[in-house]
Design a protein around this motif. Sequence first.
Motif: not given
Length: 259
Positions: A199-210
């Motif tokens: 889950l964490a690695r999937s989230l980390a692919k997202t834009d940090a500001k978003a």
Amino acid sequence: MANSEILIVDDNSPGVRCLTLNRPDRLNALDGELTRRLLETVRETAADETIKVIVVKATGRAFCAGADLKWLNEGTLADHHAHLAFQDDLADLCNSLEAAPQVAVGAIQGFALAGGLELALACDMLVVSESAEMGDEHIRRNLIAGGGGTQRLPRKIGLARGLYHLLSGARMTGRQAAEYGLACAAVPTDQVEDKALELARSLAKTDAKALAMTKELVRRGLELPLREGLWLERWTQYRYRNASDAMDKGVAHFAEKRA
């Protein structure tokens, strides 16, 4: 950021930092040193723009059994100032984790009790073992929660259930936690860490500001009337649009059928 024997800090993969409680012989119970180390590390991580997700996990058969009562009984509880300092650090730890711009994912196996439950409640998402035992047991020791348990638990599982668990000290299983909406997934014990890291690695692919702005929107919006929350959402979207070109890239990639 140096590791200590009681807290292992590991940048597991790009954008993901793991904080691993490492007092398995004490069921990862929180004493003054571990609590201070966690607080310092969360604050340092919150200021690190390269980190998008914090994973809080533990070694051994328990996530965290709460405050180390043996340590408290050896002198800290009798020292009014030392006890208040510990309670302040625990409250600051939970508040700092909740307020961090990073998404906090808790990986819960075994026991998450009293202060351990409060630490879990400060996370944004929980992956739990189906057989985990979670509960606020302060009342059973003539104690009152000081790390946010009385405020966060009813908000997350509802007033009636929250009061029941707080006033009776009853535990819930990981499966119940998922049914109550406290956890986003309940899995077999041997899959908890892998699922949380996935889950964490999937989230980390997202834009940090978003990620950070969406978390801020939800947290702040829950404290507001709906009309004000909706206004906050529009205003935050404008802020995001002006602060980042990620929205343009996301729309363009979709239109061009790219990942």
